[in-house]
Scaffold this active site. Structure first.
Site, mmCIF file in Angstrom:
data_model
loop_
_atom_site.group_PDB
_atom_site.id
_atom_site.type_symbol
_atom_site.label_atom_id
_atom_site.label_comp_id
_atom_site.label_asym_id
_atom_site.label_seq_id
_atom_site.Cartn_x
_atom_site.Cartn_y
_atom_site.Cartn_z
ATOM 1 N N ASP A 53 0.824 -1.199 0.000
ATOM 2 C CA ASP A 53 0.000 0.000 0.000
ATOM 3 C C ASP A 53 0.868 1.264 0.000
ATOM 4 O O ASP A 53 2.090 1.193 0.138
ATOM 5 C CB ASP A 53 -1.052 -0.035 1.125
ATOM 6 C CG ASP A 53 -0.441 -0.040 2.510
ATOM 7 O OD1 ASP A 53 0.509 0.726 2.738
ATOM 8 O OD2 ASP A 53 -0.933 -0.797 3.364
ATOM 9 N N LEU A 54 0.232 2.386 -0.163
ATOM 10 C CA LEU A 54 0.903 3.675 -0.329
ATOM 11 C C LEU A 54 1.953 3.925 0.750
ATOM 12 O O LEU A 54 3.053 4.397 0.485
ATOM 13 C CB LEU A 54 -0.162 4.788 -0.297
ATOM 14 C CG LEU A 54 0.302 6.201 -0.630
ATOM 15 C CD1 LEU A 54 0.741 6.308 -2.081
ATOM 16 C CD2 LEU A 54 -0.818 7.192 -0.351
#
Length: 192
Positions: A53-54
């Site tokens: 994820d980011l």
């Protein structure tokens, strides 16, 4: 980076920094992992194997081969190792719970191994092994556990993937390299 005869034609690794999306394009114009890679990675259809994820960083493999992608993302096929910092004191009870698994709306989330690596202030550093990667698996797993003193969910503050199967991350943040043919063979030979 020039390709050498010993380079795998089917796999390369990126050390993803925080703040990059693992996607081919983003409607909001945010940075994606392809911003870190040569133009051909995008145009020749190299796809990330799995996701980070980011806010997560670390090892991300890319391939153009859908069979390899499938083999490396099939649950139970391939062990992934993460180093994480968790807010709060992670107790042996927490570790036992993470190994047993916690139910979530995404099914059972559990770790194969959890090893305490150290403390820093009110944070605990752990090395976590999993063999499935449900969406935000580790963040959700530890988020389901409560700090005994405050009754608040544990929070993963930092997450870095350090290995996938037999391949260990050995490049600096935002850099990439081809796997050697040997590394690719080792990684894939134990898969179904």
């Amino acid at each position: 980076m020039n390709k050498t005869p010993n380079d795998s034609k089917e796999l390369f690794a990126l050390n993803k920094p925080k703040g990059y999306l693992v996607t081919r394009s983003d409607d909001l114009g945010r940075k994606t992992v392809y911003d870190l890679l040569p133009e051909w990675a995008f145009s020749d259809g190299w796809m990330p194997i799995g996701r980070l994820d980011l806010e997560s960083k670390g090892l991300l493999l890319f391939t153009t081969n859908s069979k390899i992608n499938h083999a490396l993302t099939t649950p139970k096929n391939c062990i992934k190792v993460y180093e994480i910092w968790v807010r709060g004191h992670v107790s042996d009870e927490h570790i036992a719970e993470a190994l047993k698994g916690v139910q979530s709306p995404h099914g059972l989330l559990k770790a194969l191994e959890v090893e305490k690596m150290g403390m820093g202030g009110a944070k605990t550093k752990l090395r976590v092994k999993i063999d499935e990667g449900k969406n935000r698996h580790i963040r959700r797993l530890f988020g389901a556990l409560k700090d005994p003193k405050f009754g608040t969910p544990l929070k993963v503050l930092e997450l870095s993937r350090v290995s996938i199967g037999s391949f260990n991350l050995d490049i600096k943040s935002a850099e990439w390299r081809y796997l050697s043919q040997e590394e690719a063979k080792l990684l894939l030979e134990n898969l179904d």
